[in-house]
Design a protein around this motif. Structure first.
Motif, PDB file in Angstrom:
ATOM      1  N   ARG A  59       0.843  -1.179   0.000  1.00 27.08           N
ATOM      2  CA  ARG A  59       0.000   0.000   0.000  1.00 27.08           C
ATOM      3  C   ARG A  59       0.876   1.226   0.000  1.00 27.08           C
ATOM      4  NH1 ARG A  59      -0.155   3.049   4.271  1.00 27.08           N
ATOM      5  NH2 ARG A  59       0.737   2.269   6.178  1.00 27.08           N
ATOM      6  N   GLN A  60       0.320   2.322  -0.470  1.00 25.28           N
ATOM      7  CA  GLN A  60       1.023   3.591  -0.425  1.00 25.28           C
ATOM      8  C   GLN A  60      -0.003   4.682  -0.197  1.00 25.28           C
ATOM      9  OE1 GLN A  60       2.940   3.362  -4.224  1.00 25.28           O
ATOM     10  NE2 GLN A  60       1.344   4.498  -5.251  1.00 25.28           N
ATOM     11  N   ASP A  61       0.432   5.743   0.442  1.00 26.88           N
ATOM     12  CA  ASP A  61      -0.461   6.849   0.742  1.00 26.88           C
ATOM     13  C   ASP A  61      -0.241   7.950  -0.286  1.00 26.88           C
ATOM     14  OD1 ASP A  61      -1.319   5.536   3.059  1.00 26.88           O
ATOM     15  OD2 ASP A  61       0.356   6.340   4.194  1.00 26.88           O
ATOM     16  N   PRO A  62      -1.325   8.480  -0.857  1.00 22.78           N
ATOM     17  CA  PRO A  62      -1.152   9.593  -1.790  1.00 22.78           C
ATOM     18  C   PRO A  62      -0.648  10.831  -1.065  1.00 22.78           C
ATOM     19  CG  PRO A  62      -3.479   9.174  -1.400  1.00 22.78           C
ATOM     20  CD  PRO A  62      -2.717   8.115  -0.674  1.00 22.78           C
ATOM     21  N   GLU A  63       0.012  11.717  -1.818  1.00 13.81           N
ATOM     22  CA  GLU A  63       0.478  12.959  -1.213  1.00 13.81           C
ATOM     23  C   GLU A  63      -0.715  13.721  -0.657  1.00 13.81           C
ATOM     24  OE1 GLU A  63       1.163  12.807  -4.886  1.00 13.81           O
ATOM     25  OE2 GLU A  63       2.716  11.384  -4.337  1.00 13.81           O
ATOM     26  N   PRO A  68      -6.702   9.220  -4.244  1.00 18.83           N
ATOM     27  CA  PRO A  68      -6.102   8.064  -4.913  1.00 18.83           C
ATOM     28  C   PRO A  68      -6.571   7.956  -6.360  1.00 18.83           C
ATOM     29  CG  PRO A  68      -7.016   7.432  -2.803  1.00 18.83           C
ATOM     30  CD  PRO A  68      -7.486   8.825  -3.081  1.00 18.83           C
ATOM     31  N   HIS A  72      -1.633   5.974 -10.444  1.00 20.76           N
ATOM     32  CA  HIS A  72      -0.512   5.963  -9.516  1.00 20.76           C
ATOM     33  C   HIS A  72      -0.124   4.560  -9.066  1.00 20.76           C
ATOM     34  CE1 HIS A  72      -0.816  10.284  -9.372  1.00 20.76           C
ATOM     35  NE2 HIS A  72      -2.119  10.135  -9.187  1.00 20.76           N
ATOM     36  N   VAL A  73      -0.946   3.577  -9.352  1.00 21.62           N
ATOM     37  CA  VAL A  73      -0.633   2.200  -8.964  1.00 21.62           C
ATOM     38  C   VAL A  73      -0.657   1.249 -10.157  1.00 21.62           C
ATOM     39  CG1 VAL A  73      -1.374   2.472  -6.569  1.00 21.62           C
ATOM     40  CG2 VAL A  73      -3.044   1.792  -8.302  1.00 21.62           C
ATOM     41  N   PHE A  78       0.367  -2.394  -5.697  1.00 22.99           N
ATOM     42  CA  PHE A  78       0.050  -1.444  -4.646  1.00 22.99           C
ATOM     43  C   PHE A  78      -1.427  -1.065  -4.619  1.00 22.99           C
ATOM     44  CE2 PHE A  78       4.592  -0.711  -4.979  1.00 22.99           C
ATOM     45  CZ  PHE A  78       4.948  -0.683  -3.641  1.00 22.99           C
ATOM     46  N   CYS A  79      -1.823  -0.585  -3.454  1.00 16.31           N
ATOM     47  CA  CYS A  79      -3.164  -0.085  -3.206  1.00 16.31           C
ATOM     48  C   CYS A  79      -3.002   1.301  -2.603  1.00 16.31           C
ATOM     49  CB  CYS A  79      -3.859  -1.016  -2.210  1.00 16.31           C
ATOM     50  SG  CYS A  79      -5.410  -0.387  -1.591  1.00 16.31           S
ATOM     51  N   GLU A  80      -3.777   2.267  -3.077  1.00 20.63           N
ATOM     52  CA  GLU A  80      -3.755   3.608  -2.497  1.00 20.63           C
ATOM     53  C   GLU A  80      -5.040   3.852  -1.727  1.00 20.63           C
ATOM     54  OE1 GLU A  80      -1.053   6.740  -4.917  1.00 20.63           O
ATOM     55  OE2 GLU A  80      -3.185   6.798  -5.276  1.00 20.63           O
ATOM     56  N   ALA A  82      -7.058   6.909   0.873  1.00 23.12           N
ATOM     57  CA  ALA A  82      -7.072   8.243   1.464  1.00 23.12           C
ATOM     58  C   ALA A  82      -8.333   8.370   2.301  1.00 23.12           C
ATOM     59  CB  ALA A  82      -7.042   9.321   0.383  1.00 23.12           C
TER      60      ALA A  82
END
Length: 93
Positions: A59-63, A68, A72-73, A78-80, A82
């Motif tokens: 997983r990753q967090d959007p800026e 999301p 970006h994935v 990965f999974c975003e 927010a």
């Protein structure tokens, strides 16, 4: 989803899960809406999520300020996620 989140929280919750239909070959984009307890902030939800899922590597967090998106994935595992509070509706999405 409601059943598992309710079990994890130890109380009943209600949420609205909306999967979006997209022309993609794999993956999912969805919006999930729920009403928080009074006074709950985005930071509170993010901290609770971090405490529960910090060991999850996919997983990753959007800026900050960016929602999301599949771009970006794309081509990753990965999974975003927010957490955004709609103050007018008193609802997280």
């Amino acid at each position: 989803m409601e059943q598992e989140i309710s079990a994890a929280l130890g109380r009943d919750i209600a949420l609205l899960f909306v999967p979006h239909l997209l022309p993609i070959t794999r993956g999912l984009l969805s919006s999930i809406f729920m009403r928080p307890r009074s006074g709950t902030t985005e930071s509170d939800v993010h901290a609770a999520f971090e405490a529960s899922f910090r060991q999850v590597a996919l997983r990753q967090d959007p800026e900050a300020g960016r929602t999301p998106g599949t771009a970006h994935v794309r081509a990753t595992n990965f999974c975003e996620l927010a957490f955004i509070l709609d103050r007018a509706a008193k609802r997280f999405w």
